[in-house]
Design a protein around this motif. Structure first.
Motif, short mmCIF file in Angstrom:
data_model
loop_
_atom_site.label_atom_id
_atom_site.label_comp_id
_atom_site.label_asym_id
_atom_site.label_seq_id
_atom_site.Cartn_x
_atom_site.Cartn_y
_atom_site.Cartn_z
N LEU A 128 0.34 36.60 61.11
CA LEU A 128 0.34 35.70 59.97
C LEU A 128 -0.21 34.35 60.44
O LEU A 128 0.20 33.85 61.49
CB LEU A 128 1.77 35.54 59.44
CG LEU A 128 1.95 35.06 58.00
CD1 LEU A 128 1.51 36.16 57.03
CD2 LEU A 128 3.40 34.69 57.73
N GLN A 129 -1.12 33.78 59.67
CA GLN A 129 -1.67 32.46 60.01
C GLN A 129 -0.74 31.39 59.44
O GLN A 129 -0.45 31.38 58.23
CB GLN A 129 -3.07 32.30 59.42
CG GLN A 129 -3.86 31.12 59.96
CD GLN A 129 -4.44 31.40 61.33
OE1 GLN A 129 -4.72 32.54 61.65
NE2 GLN A 129 -4.65 30.35 62.12
N LEU A 154 6.31 44.09 50.63
CA LEU A 154 6.59 42.75 51.14
C LEU A 154 5.28 42.00 51.24
O LEU A 154 4.33 42.47 51.88
CB LEU A 154 7.27 42.80 52.51
CG LEU A 154 8.76 43.17 52.55
CD1 LEU A 154 9.25 43.13 54.00
CD2 LEU A 154 9.58 42.21 51.70
N ARG A 155 5.21 40.83 50.62
CA ARG A 155 4.00 40.02 50.64
C ARG A 155 4.20 38.80 51.54
O ARG A 155 5.32 38.47 51.93
CB ARG A 155 3.63 39.59 49.22
CG ARG A 155 3.48 40.80 48.28
CD ARG A 155 3.10 40.38 46.86
NE ARG A 155 3.13 41.52 45.96
CZ ARG A 155 2.15 42.39 45.80
NH1 ARG A 155 1.02 42.23 46.51
NH2 ARG A 155 2.25 43.40 44.97
N ALA A 156 3.09 38.14 51.86
CA ALA A 156 3.17 36.99 52.76
C ALA A 156 4.15 35.94 52.24
O ALA A 156 4.88 35.32 53.01
CB ALA A 156 1.78 36.38 52.94
N GLU A 168 -0.36 29.88 55.86
CA GLU A 168 -1.71 29.61 55.39
C GLU A 168 -2.33 30.84 54.73
O GLU A 168 -3.51 30.83 54.38
CB GLU A 168 -2.59 29.14 56.56
CG GLU A 168 -2.16 27.80 57.13
CD GLU A 168 -3.15 27.25 58.14
OE1 GLU A 168 -3.72 26.19 57.88
OE2 GLU A 168 -3.34 27.89 59.19
N GLU A 169 -1.53 31.87 54.57
CA GLU A 169 -2.01 33.10 53.92
C GLU A 169 -1.83 32.99 52.40
O GLU A 169 -0.96 32.26 51.92
CB GLU A 169 -1.23 34.31 54.44
CG GLU A 169 -1.28 34.50 55.93
CD GLU A 169 -2.61 35.01 56.45
OE1 GLU A 169 -3.50 35.30 55.61
OE2 GLU A 169 -2.77 35.10 57.68
N ASP A 170 -2.63 33.75 51.68
CA ASP A 170 -2.40 33.91 50.24
C ASP A 170 -1.02 34.54 50.06
O ASP A 170 -0.74 35.58 50.65
CB ASP A 170 -3.47 34.82 49.64
CG ASP A 170 -3.37 34.97 48.13
OD1 ASP A 170 -2.25 34.93 47.59
OD2 ASP A 170 -4.42 35.14 47.49
N PRO A 171 -0.12 33.91 49.29
CA PRO A 171 1.24 34.45 49.17
C PRO A 171 1.30 35.87 48.62
O PRO A 171 2.29 36.57 48.82
CB PRO A 171 1.94 33.46 48.22
CG PRO A 171 0.86 32.68 47.56
CD PRO A 171 -0.28 32.66 48.52
#
Length: 216
Positions: A128-129, A154-156, A168-171
């Motif tokens: 994950l960024q 599960l999403r960011a 910094e990822e798209d949620p």
């Protein structure tokens, strides 16, 4: 959190360059490195081999305190080149950082727990960024799948981050999928064909050739 401040390394400025100089450096038990950042010219260094290996062994975002000519400088490892066979470190790229400064880094996604019976999880993103203080970078982010049923995603944006750390990822980016493994029609047909294929039987003793009498 990683104990980022524990790695203090004595570094020396390099004056020789090229492949031959790098080989000589490594034979001497040292690691070639270059440090960038804050608008200054790149600084070519040598780092102590064993201590550097230990510092970077389990933490790709290790924060190092480099002592160069008696002065301390914080540096973050950005790229570590390793020998593909021996896994020894061939070269390190570093970036200068300051306390309180935020940096963009990749941190690992760790799975915790077990999903519901008969389900499996698929990790769609290994890292994950995130944006974090240079002196307070998490070693990983936890994706807890305990008890999750088929179809759960599960999403960011679902992953909890420590205070002061921003994704910094798209949620909506998918990180983990929970599914039930299913057998495809091709696999079923292949299994059926294997089961129905007759076993080879040896030729009976005494059988005649082309209708002739058997040998007596």
């Amino acid at each position: 959190m990683s104990d980022n401040d524990k790695y203090t390394l004595e570094a020396n400025v390099r004056t020789e360059f090229g492949k031959g100089a790098a080989r000589r450096t490594r034979r001497a038990g040292l690691i070639p490195a270059v440090m960038y950042g804050h608008g200054s010219d790149p600084m070519h260094l040598t780092l102590p081999g064993h201590e550097t290996f230990l510092a970077l062994k389990d933490n790709p975002n290790a924060l190092l305190t480099l002592v160069v000519d008696g002065e301390s400088q914080l540096a973050l490892s950005k790229d570590v080149q390793r020998d593909p066979v021996r896994r020894t470190i061939d070269h390190v790229d570093l970036v200068q950082v300051r306390r309180g400064e935020k940096v963009s880094v990749e941190i690992a996604v760790h799975i915790e727990g077990e999903s519901a019976p008969d389900t499996i999880h698929t990790l769609e993103m290994q890292t994950l960024q995130v944006l974090a203080e240079a002196t307070n970078i998490p070693e990983y982010v936890v994706a807890n799948i305990d008890g999750l049923e088929e179809g759960h995603v599960l999403r960011a944006g679902d992953l909890p981050l420590p205070a002061g750390v921003e994704s910094e990822e798209d949620p909506d980016t998918v990180v983990v999928l929970i599914t039930i493994p299913r057998v495809s029609e091709e696999d079923l047909e292949a299994d059926t064909e294997d089961a129905e294929e007759p076993a080879l039987v040896g030729e009976p003793e005494g059988e005649t050739d082309e209708g002739g009498e058997s040998e007596g």
